[in-house]
Motif scaffolding. Sequence first.
Motif, PDB file in Angstrom:
ATOM      1  N   ASP A   6      12.066  -1.333  -6.736  1.00 31.52           N
ATOM      2  CA  ASP A   6      12.896  -0.756  -5.670  1.00 31.52           C
ATOM      3  C   ASP A   6      12.076  -0.553  -4.400  1.00 31.52           C
ATOM      4  OD1 ASP A   6      14.959  -0.686  -7.463  1.00 31.52           O
ATOM      5  OD2 ASP A   6      14.961   1.480  -7.750  1.00 31.52           O
ATOM      6  N   PHE A   7      10.853  -0.097  -4.580  1.00 35.17           N
ATOM      7  CA  PHE A   7       9.984   0.135  -3.422  1.00 35.17           C
ATOM      8  C   PHE A   7       9.709  -1.177  -2.681  1.00 35.17           C
ATOM      9  CE2 PHE A   7       5.593   0.239  -1.721  1.00 35.17           C
ATOM     10  CZ  PHE A   7       5.771   1.176  -0.721  1.00 35.17           C
ATOM     11  N   GLY A  60       0.828  -1.204   0.000  1.00 35.33           N
ATOM     12  CA  GLY A  60       0.000   0.000   0.000  1.00 35.33           C
ATOM     13  C   GLY A  60       0.861   1.252   0.000  1.00 35.33           C
ATOM     14  N   SER A  61       0.342   2.301  -0.577  1.00 40.43           N
ATOM     15  CA  SER A  61       1.054   3.575  -0.622  1.00 40.43           C
ATOM     16  C   SER A  61       0.054   4.634  -1.057  1.00 40.43           C
ATOM     17  CB  SER A  61       2.199   3.495  -1.631  1.00 40.43           C
ATOM     18  OG  SER A  61       2.656   4.804  -1.958  1.00 40.43           O
ATOM     19  N   ASP A  62       0.282   5.870  -0.635  1.00 38.98           N
ATOM     20  CA  ASP A  62      -0.574   6.963  -1.114  1.00 38.98           C
ATOM     21  C   ASP A  62      -0.308   7.232  -2.586  1.00 38.98           C
ATOM     22  OD1 ASP A  62      -1.577   7.187   1.392  1.00 38.98           O
ATOM     23  OD2 ASP A  62      -0.200   8.782   1.997  1.00 38.98           O
ATOM     24  N   VAL A  63       0.822   6.745  -3.049  1.00 39.06           N
ATOM     25  CA  VAL A  63       1.145   6.917  -4.463  1.00 39.06           C
ATOM     26  C   VAL A  63       0.397   5.826  -5.227  1.00 39.06           C
ATOM     27  CG1 VAL A  63       3.014   7.094  -6.136  1.00 39.06           C
ATOM     28  CG2 VAL A  63       3.425   7.709  -3.749  1.00 39.06           C
ATOM     29  N   ILE A 115       1.547   2.547  -7.091  1.00 32.73           N
ATOM     30  CA  ILE A 115       2.203   1.436  -6.392  1.00 32.73           C
ATOM     31  C   ILE A 115       1.229   0.306  -6.049  1.00 32.73           C
ATOM     32  CG2 ILE A 115       3.502   0.775  -4.322  1.00 32.73           C
ATOM     33  CD1 ILE A 115       4.998   3.409  -4.502  1.00 32.73           C
ATOM     34  N   PHE A 121      22.808  -3.058   2.215  1.00 32.08           N
ATOM     35  CA  PHE A 121      22.093  -3.693   3.320  1.00 32.08           C
ATOM     36  C   PHE A 121      22.988  -4.660   4.084  1.00 32.08           C
ATOM     37  CE2 PHE A 121      18.246  -2.072   1.294  1.00 32.08           C
ATOM     38  CZ  PHE A 121      17.609  -1.586   2.432  1.00 32.08           C
ATOM     39  N   LEU A 129      11.076   1.251 -10.550  1.00 32.84           N
ATOM     40  CA  LEU A 129      10.921   1.970  -9.283  1.00 32.84           C
ATOM     41  C   LEU A 129      10.032   1.232  -8.292  1.00 32.84           C
ATOM     42  CD1 LEU A 129      10.655   5.574 -10.745  1.00 32.84           C
ATOM     43  CD2 LEU A 129      12.657   4.458  -9.747  1.00 32.84           C
ATOM     44  N   VAL A 130       8.960   0.607  -8.767  1.00 33.27           N
ATOM     45  CA  VAL A 130       8.111  -0.154  -7.843  1.00 33.27           C
ATOM     46  C   VAL A 130       8.890  -1.376  -7.340  1.00 33.27           C
ATOM     47  CG1 VAL A 130       5.962  -1.457  -7.559  1.00 33.27           C
ATOM     48  CG2 VAL A 130       5.942   0.713  -8.784  1.00 33.27           C
ATOM     49  N   ALA A 164      12.199   5.293  -3.104  1.00 30.70           N
ATOM     50  CA  ALA A 164      11.554   4.658  -4.265  1.00 30.70           C
ATOM     51  C   ALA A 164      10.129   5.183  -4.431  1.00 30.70           C
ATOM     52  CB  ALA A 164      11.560   3.134  -4.104  1.00 30.70           C
ATOM     53  N   GLU A 165       9.440   5.338  -3.317  1.00 25.49           N
ATOM     54  CA  GLU A 165       8.086   5.890  -3.363  1.00 25.49           C
ATOM     55  C   GLU A 165       8.114   7.303  -3.979  1.00 25.49           C
ATOM     56  OE1 GLU A 165       6.457   5.711   0.550  1.00 25.49           O
ATOM     57  OE2 GLU A 165       4.435   5.234  -0.168  1.00 25.49           O
ATOM     58  N   ALA A 214      15.117   3.763   2.143  1.00 28.93           N
ATOM     59  CA  ALA A 214      15.133   3.093   0.831  1.00 28.93           C
ATOM     60  C   ALA A 214      13.724   3.000   0.252  1.00 28.93           C
ATOM     61  CB  ALA A 214      15.755   1.701   0.949  1.00 28.93           C
ATOM     62  N   SER A 215      12.758   2.637   1.081  1.00 28.60           N
ATOM     63  CA  SER A 215      11.363   2.577   0.621  1.00 28.60           C
ATOM     64  C   SER A 215      10.845   3.954   0.221  1.00 28.60           C
ATOM     65  CB  SER A 215      10.435   2.078   1.741  1.00 28.60           C
ATOM     66  OG  SER A 215      10.407   0.695   1.780  1.00 28.60           O
ATOM     67  N   GLY A 242      12.648  -2.259  -0.745  1.00 29.08           N
ATOM     68  CA  GLY A 242      12.752  -1.449   0.473  1.00 29.08           C
ATOM     69  C   GLY A 242      11.784  -1.930   1.541  1.00 29.08           C
ATOM     70  N   GLN A 243      10.554  -2.213   1.120  1.00 28.35           N
ATOM     71  CA  GLN A 243       9.552  -2.695   2.071  1.00 28.35           C
ATOM     72  C   GLN A 243       9.947  -4.065   2.640  1.00 28.35           C
ATOM     73  OE1 GLN A 243       8.028   0.004   2.855  1.00 28.35           O
ATOM     74  NE2 GLN A 243       5.910  -0.649   2.597  1.00 28.35           N
ATOM     75  N   SER A 289      16.557   1.449   6.008  1.00 27.78           N
ATOM     76  CA  SER A 289      15.646   0.665   5.164  1.00 27.78           C
ATOM     77  C   SER A 289      14.360   1.456   4.904  1.00 27.78           C
ATOM     78  CB  SER A 289      15.347  -0.699   5.783  1.00 27.78           C
ATOM     79  OG  SER A 289      14.660  -0.572   6.999  1.00 27.78           O
ATOM     80  N   GLU A 293      10.268   8.493  -6.051  1.00 30.17           N
ATOM     81  CA  GLU A 293      10.574   8.410  -7.485  1.00 30.17           C
ATOM     82  C   GLU A 293       9.317   8.045  -8.274  1.00 30.17           C
ATOM     83  OE1 GLU A 293      13.575   8.948  -8.886  1.00 30.17           O
ATOM     84  OE2 GLU A 293      14.987   8.809  -7.227  1.00 30.17           O
ATOM     85  N   VAL A 294       8.523   7.136  -7.705  1.00 29.90           N
ATOM     86  CA  VAL A 294       7.280   6.775  -8.384  1.00 29.90           C
ATOM     87  C   VAL A 294       6.336   7.983  -8.408  1.00 29.90           C
ATOM     88  CG1 VAL A 294       5.281   5.231  -8.438  1.00 29.90           C
ATOM     89  CG2 VAL A 294       7.488   4.355  -7.694  1.00 29.90           C
ATOM     90  N   MET A 295       6.273   8.677  -7.265  1.00 28.97           N
ATOM     91  CA  MET A 295       5.462   9.892  -7.197  1.00 28.97           C
ATOM     92  C   MET A 295       5.875  10.871  -8.295  1.00 28.97           C
ATOM     93  SD  MET A 295       4.959  11.820  -3.545  1.00 28.97           S
ATOM     94  CE  MET A 295       5.800  10.676  -2.475  1.00 28.97           C
ATOM     95  N   LEU A 315      22.646  -1.982  -3.847  1.00 23.51           N
ATOM     96  CA  LEU A 315      21.656  -1.861  -2.775  1.00 23.51           C
ATOM     97  C   LEU A 315      21.757  -3.075  -1.839  1.00 23.51           C
ATOM     98  CD1 LEU A 315      19.534   0.258  -2.104  1.00 23.51           C
ATOM     99  CD2 LEU A 315      17.840  -1.127  -3.282  1.00 23.51           C
TER     100      LEU A 315
END
Lengths: 338, 338
Positions: free
Chosen positions: A127-128, A40-43, A46, B134, A124-125, B157-158, B153-154, A131-132, B150, B160-162, B130
């Motif tokens: 990468d996200f 989940g994300s506000d973006v 994603i 870690f 990019l997703v 990426a978020e 990192a999330s 990260g998660q 970490s 960048e998507v934004m 990356l």
Amino acid sequence: MGVVLNMEGSKGGPASVDRLVGLTRSDMARVNELILSKAGSDVELIPELAKHLISSGGKRLRPMITIAAAQMFGYEGENHVKLATSVEFMHTATLLHDDVVDESDLRRGRKTARMIWGNQASVLVGDFLLGQAFRMMVDVGSLEALDILSTAASVIAEGEVMQLGVSKNLETTEDEYLQVIKAKTAALFSAAAEVGPVIAQASRNDRAALRSFGTNLGLAFQLVDDALDYGGKASELGKNVGDDFREGKVTLPVILAYRRGTSEERAFWKSAIEENNCDDAALEKAIGLLARHNAIADTINRARHFGEIARDALAPLEDSEQKDALFDVIDFCISRVV
Amino acid sequence: MGVVLNMEGSKGGPASVDRLVGLTRSDMARVNELILSKAGSDVELIPELAKHLISSGGKRLRPMITIAAAQMFGYEGENHVKLATSVEFMHTATLLHDDVVDESDLRRGRKTARMIWGNQASVLVGDFLLGQAFRMMVDVGSLEALDILSTAASVIAEGEVMQLGVSKNLETTEDEYLQVIKAKTAALFSAAAEVGPVIAQASRNDRAALRSFGTNLGLAFQLVDDALDYGGKASELGKNVGDDFREGKVTLPVILAYRRGTSEERAFWKSAIEENNCDDAALEKAIGLLARHNAIADTINRARHFGEIARDALAPLEDSEQKDALFDVIDFCISRVV
């Protein structure tokens, strides 16, 4: 096309992961919830893209292995759910980046994310999600599990880079190829299996057993995948027969056929793989050469060899439903070739 | 072109990072060694590509901040070197993926890795770095530092998507834009600064001070970067004037000029940014409009505002050479616009 194997599941029927699915059902329900919540994300893009991946019907083999491996050693907490979700996110991130790198259009019979949302979003997703994955591992707080999974992340990426070098090189030896798939595929299976006993604080030997099981299962899994690419049904496999061929990927079936071939045949492979002369007629010819040299059957024999090692890795462990379920997974992985 | 600011460094001369460089010299020598060793791999392409990035003359601002922030609280160990290296690897991985996403040809005046080794290698080597980042964090063993990095990192990426969503949207508000750069740029500065006091086991307040310093420095840094894109010298900046414009990137200067413009001017921006009518004549016109509406000067004013917040974040801390050096960094970031 295709190769029929007479593999038998432990109940005498065809091998399946039903037993594993049954044992992990309630934990996997929580994994699925966590996947949705951590993707989940506000973006908006994603969760949208993540939902596409999540609904695309992968078997979730890796997280199920983590769950079963934790259960096997009596783990009673919630951290196996988080680690299993991390493992699945690492896998998903890899798929996203792979599809960009390979310029793939289809994955499991559906359009790849990059075809719908573009390469940019896929990178990019990915990468996200990675990260998660790390955040969830950190949340678990086990430095040992973190060590195993972060090392796997590096090794997988290293394997993918290695594969770029191998990609059009027909002189690749079987050993070199095994090194690639050990890194790019087996490392995650290995880590997925090992973190189970790690959070259950099982013994060093138990950890080593599960690690070895994962590594060898992963090798078998990838080799069968390579074989299926030249003989499976696209609908079941979710990719088209000959995808690897058209992408110029040098996999074990090709390595065997090339090394066993005449000089004329080697010239054909060079033209097809190195110079992209890989139309349908070439694919048909390739499949003929693979058959002539037993390259598919022997690839599966190699897979079976690693399956045996995986089985022996688990052998000394106390009997349990989880152990039987993991044996089933080995049979299932190999018997996919039908 | 360009905007001349009368910023003064703390010695009355032009602002520079010389003091920071001096204080961190011996630790940074170890960071550089660690960078080389952790970018090593038997897969030749990895160290080759990594060497290209490493020698490309970035200032290493982020790892220097980590080192100084640890020194500031009397840290006496080796872990700051590992965390600083992790921070630099995270930054490098982001650059590699960014160049692929933006299809950039030049970075700091040199060909980007993707132009030399291709998009595939750039995506995968980014993933490898990356993963290595870690592993080093895990090696440090601080769950708090792991949590901070970490999460960063999330968030990066978020962000960048934004930015993909914002990219061609001229209706983006200043607030929305700030949210993007807070995620994609400021989050790493913030994490780089905070992990210093964390491993030095400094107080909650000290951690919060460094975190706030990092966030606001990062915002100032990005805004100045945005301004420079319309007026800096390509040779100094390592990118060409108008790169953002040609890529259709909506940055704060454009947001301000668009919102302050006449309807004719807004039509021009739409045609340029949304429909890619962004040749040299259009760039010249854009620069004229930015000047007419004070959009560059006001972008720098906004940057100065965040610089002030960064300064006040550090104000209550005990005086030290490190503190002065970090003040210099704020001045330096803003005075890059010359």
